[in-house]
Design an enzyme around this catalytic site. Structure first.
Site, short mmCIF file in Angstrom:
data_model
loop_
_atom_site.label_atom_id
_atom_site.label_comp_id
_atom_site.label_asym_id
_atom_site.label_seq_id
_atom_site.Cartn_x
_atom_site.Cartn_y
_atom_site.Cartn_z
N LYS A 268 0.85 -1.20 0.00
CA LYS A 268 0.00 0.00 0.00
C LYS A 268 0.88 1.24 0.00
O LYS A 268 1.78 1.38 0.83
CB LYS A 268 -0.92 -0.01 1.23
CG LYS A 268 -1.74 1.27 1.43
CD LYS A 268 -2.72 1.15 2.60
CE LYS A 268 -3.39 2.48 2.92
NZ LYS A 268 -4.32 2.41 4.06
N ASP A 273 -2.77 9.97 4.21
CA ASP A 273 -4.18 9.56 4.31
C ASP A 273 -4.92 10.49 5.27
O ASP A 273 -4.88 10.32 6.48
CB ASP A 273 -4.26 8.11 4.81
CG ASP A 273 -5.71 7.63 4.92
OD1 ASP A 273 -6.60 8.32 4.38
OD2 ASP A 273 -5.93 6.57 5.54
N LYS A 280 -10.52 12.30 8.72
CA LYS A 280 -10.08 11.80 10.02
C LYS A 280 -10.04 12.95 11.03
O LYS A 280 -9.90 14.10 10.63
CB LYS A 280 -8.65 11.25 9.89
CG LYS A 280 -8.52 9.93 9.18
CD LYS A 280 -7.07 9.47 9.15
CE LYS A 280 -6.91 8.17 8.39
NZ LYS A 280 -7.59 7.02 9.00
N ASP A 291 1.32 5.99 5.83
CA ASP A 291 0.36 5.08 5.21
C ASP A 291 0.89 4.45 3.91
O ASP A 291 0.16 3.76 3.20
CB ASP A 291 -0.96 5.83 4.96
CG ASP A 291 -2.16 4.91 5.09
OD1 ASP A 291 -2.02 3.83 5.69
OD2 ASP A 291 -3.24 5.28 4.59
N ASP A 350 -12.39 6.90 3.73
CA ASP A 350 -11.20 6.60 4.52
C ASP A 350 -10.80 5.12 4.39
O ASP A 350 -9.72 4.73 4.83
CB ASP A 350 -11.46 6.97 5.99
CG ASP A 350 -10.19 7.09 6.79
OD1 ASP A 350 -9.10 7.09 6.18
OD2 ASP A 350 -10.28 7.19 8.03
N GLU A 352 -9.61 3.69 1.92
CA GLU A 352 -9.03 3.89 0.58
C GLU A 352 -7.98 2.84 0.23
O GLU A 352 -7.76 2.55 -0.94
CB GLU A 352 -8.41 5.30 0.50
CG GLU A 352 -6.97 5.45 1.02
CD GLU A 352 -6.83 5.17 2.51
OE1 GLU A 352 -7.84 5.22 3.23
OE2 GLU A 352 -5.70 4.90 2.96
N ARG A 354 -7.87 -0.40 0.59
CA ARG A 354 -8.39 -1.59 -0.09
C ARG A 354 -8.77 -1.28 -1.53
O ARG A 354 -8.75 -2.16 -2.38
CB ARG A 354 -9.58 -2.17 0.70
CG ARG A 354 -10.74 -1.23 0.85
CD ARG A 354 -11.67 -1.64 1.98
NE ARG A 354 -11.09 -1.37 3.29
CZ ARG A 354 -11.64 -1.71 4.45
NH1 ARG A 354 -12.80 -2.33 4.46
NH2 ARG A 354 -11.05 -1.43 5.59
N1 BES Z 1 -4.59 4.05 6.98
C1 BES Z 1 -5.76 3.76 7.70
C2 BES Z 1 -5.55 2.68 8.78
C3 BES Z 1 -4.63 3.04 9.89
C4 BES Z 1 -5.12 3.60 11.06
C5 BES Z 1 -3.29 2.77 9.80
C6 BES Z 1 -4.26 3.89 12.09
C7 BES Z 1 -2.43 3.05 10.84
C8 BES Z 1 -2.90 3.61 11.99
C9 BES Z 1 -6.84 3.26 6.74
O1 BES Z 1 -6.83 3.84 5.48
C10 BES Z 1 -8.17 3.59 7.35
O2 BES Z 1 -8.44 4.74 7.53
N2 BES Z 1 -8.98 2.58 7.66
C11 BES Z 1 -10.26 2.77 8.21
C12 BES Z 1 -11.20 1.77 7.57
C13 BES Z 1 -12.64 1.97 7.95
C14 BES Z 1 -13.15 3.30 7.43
C15 BES Z 1 -13.46 0.84 7.36
C16 BES Z 1 -10.17 2.55 9.72
O3 BES Z 1 -9.41 1.68 10.15
O4 BES Z 1 -10.81 3.27 10.45
ZN ZN Z 2 -5.04 4.47 4.82
MN MN Z 3 -7.87 5.66 5.42
#
Ligand code: BES
Ligand code: ZN
Ligand code: MN
Length: 501
Positions: A268, A273, A280, A291, A350, A352, A354
């Site tokens: 990734k 992000d 966020k 990220d 968020d 993103e 996947r």
């Molecule tokens: N990059 C984040 C995940 C993340 C969070 C990595 C904290 C490292 C530390 C990812 O893109 C994300 O925001 N995921 C969301 C998914 C949800 C919206 C289904 C999440 O984990 O909240």
């Molecule tokens: Zn992310």
């Molecule tokens: Mn995200």
């Protein structure tokens, strides 16, 4: 750091500091008695005062007097002898390196036999010690302009001292492997620590190109027009909120004949992000420059693999985008058409990672891989489940997952498997598209993987969620604050099996 090997009798060695391992409950061992005579009773006094007992990561620094060519002795505890592991060796020597750097001592000698007595193989022991030193010596200081003289000094030299009659070759081989892998980890850490304003997708592509030129890799960059031409609608959808154009990095290392099926590594590469329109919270948003840690680990692994001339074919694929909100950004409710032809309802911008991985995993199939492993800082839920102590592994090949878990154990980059039963795929069904990109909070790491599964090869695929392990908040012996480079050492273990060259 210069890592050298020499046969030498211990206290006579000329060094600012000799580092010796000690085990819990064995501080009166004859090995220490010899050296302690030179400390003029200093060691005995310290032991009497219970200033050192050999517990894990405990250290004791003693001066051995002006006349002694070995000026100081640094004892480092490894805990109970029967519980020693390669990881404890790495951390022990890492803790020792921390003490020396703090005191501005730039060179050391390692009493190899004291660490070796833990019963490990010579090459493995040397590799773990060299790796521990290199990991601990890292610091991202590129942007510090004031008081640079107050920064901890980098270590200049480590002399591995072996007893009379020992074989140098396995120790030298272990060090050489650690140097190659250490370079891969340092590259991954540097890329992760680089701030978002510097690391645009184009900048990261430039880094990949340079890496390829310097190490004989083949590099192809798919620019935005190529992505449009290919039909990578999911990747392009995420990228459309940022004025910085996306790309797809493809790096190929050909260490074996072209008829050998390659291992494909997908990482990734979200350079920042923000969450996009599903923005966020402000707190800790700065850490989202990490990220792209999955992509960084893939680049680091390719560097290490080529430095070690591994007899394998490895392909690295990194989708690179920036996830920002703007007037051109994707909205919740939008439907994207991916490279595979499958349509995706974007419920949360968020989620993103996947989306970009969906297209990258579809693209990976063109290489007819032996297996595909993706690494991604994919879900916050992974941190809830496993904390910062292990990464999650999921996939459609339990044998591959088992191997990866074993490599994690050996490398110190641990993995824990989560289930990927078909039932979870129910949670990502959409009313209006083939799949939706978010199923809310329950089993967040698993539903993320269930989404990827729809785009990954039908067999021999594993997904590693490194959200909790890619970034170090506190600072530990071999992990200074910031990017950890997690994945490089794990994947190198995997690539080097069954026999470690
Ligand atoms: N990059 C984040 C995940 C993340 C969070 C990595 C904290 C490292 C530390 C990812 O893109 C994300 O925001 N995921 C969301 C998914 C949800 C919206 C289904 C999440 O984990 O909240
Ligand atoms: Zn992310
Ligand atoms: Mn995200």
């Amino acid at each position: 750091m210069n890592l050298l090997v020499r046969i030498a009798s211990m206290p006579k060695i000329e060094t600012p500091c000799l580092v010796t391992a000690a085990f819990e409950g064995e501080t009166a061992a004859p090995r220490l008695a010899g050296i302690s005579r030179l400390a003029g009773g200093g060691l005995e006094a310290a032991l009497r005062q219970q200033e050192f007992s050999g517990k894990k990561l405990e250290t004791l620094l003693l001066h051995l007097g002006e006349a002694c060519p070995c000026r100081r002795l640094l004892l480092v505890g490894l805990g109970k002898r029967e519980e020693v592991s390669l990881e404890k060796l790495r951390q022990g020597i890492g803790a020792a390196a921390g003490v020396l750097k703090g005191k501005r001592i730039e060179a050391l000698a390692v009493d190899f036999g004291s660490f070796r007595s833990a019963g490990n193989h010579e090459r493995e022991t040397a590799e773990a010690l060299a790796e521990g030193l290199l990991l601990a010596d890292y610091r991202f200081s590129r942007f510090l302009t004031e008081n640079r003289e107050e920064l901890p000094v980098p270590l200049r030299q480590a002399l591995f001292c072996l007893e009379e009659g020992s074989h140098l070759a396995p120790v030298e081989a272990g060090i050489a492997a650690a140097v190659a892998i250490g370079a891969g980890v340092a590259l991954a850490r540097n890329l992760v620590n680089e701030p978002g304003n510097v690391k645009s997708p184009a900048w990261l592509a430039g880094q990949a190109r340079t890496l390829a030129e310097e190490n004989g890799l083949h590099c192809t960059i798919l620019e935005k027009a190529d992505l449009v031409h290919e039909g990578m609608g999911a990747l392009l959808g995420v990228a459309q909120g940022s004025s910085r154009e996306p790309c797809l990095i493809v790096l190929e290392y050909d260490g074996a004949a072209p008829d050998q099926a390659p291992l494909v590594l997908v990482g990734k590469g979200v350079v920042f992000d923000s969450g996009g329109i599903s923005l966020k919270p402000a707190e800790h948003m700065d850490t989202m420059k990490m990220d792209m840690a999955g992509g960084a680990a893939v680049l680091g692994t390719l560097l290490a693999a080529s430095r070690l001339r591994l007899p394998r074919r490895v392909v690295g694929i990194i989708p690179v985008v920036e996830n920002l909100p703007s007037g051109t950004a994707i909205r919740p409710g939008d439907i994207l058409t991916s490279l595979s032809g499958k349509t995706i309802e974007v419920l949360n911008t968020d989620a993103e990672g996947r989306l970009i991985l969906a297209d990258a995993l579809s693209y990976a199939k063109r290489f007819e891989p032996e297996c595909v492993i993706d690494l991604a800082t994919l879900t916050g839920a992974c941190i809830v489940a496993l904390g910062h102590q292990a990464a999650a592994v999921l996939g459609n090949d339990d044998e591959l997952i088992g191997e990866l878990i074993a490599c994690g154990e050996a490398s110190g980059e641990r993995l824990w498997q989560l289930p990927l039963w078909d039932d979870y795929s129910e949670l990502i069904k959409s009313e209006v598209a083939d799949v939706k990109n978010s199923a809310g909070r329950p089993a967040g790491t698993i539903t993320g993987a269930a989404f990827l599964r729809k785009f990954a090869p039908e067999e021999h695929w594993a997904h590693i969620d490194i959200a909790g392990t890619a970034w170090e908040e506190q600072g530990r012996p071999c992990h200074p604050k910031g990017g950890t480079g997690f994945g490089v050492r794990l994947l190198m273990r995997f690539l080097r099996q069954p026999a470690a060259p």
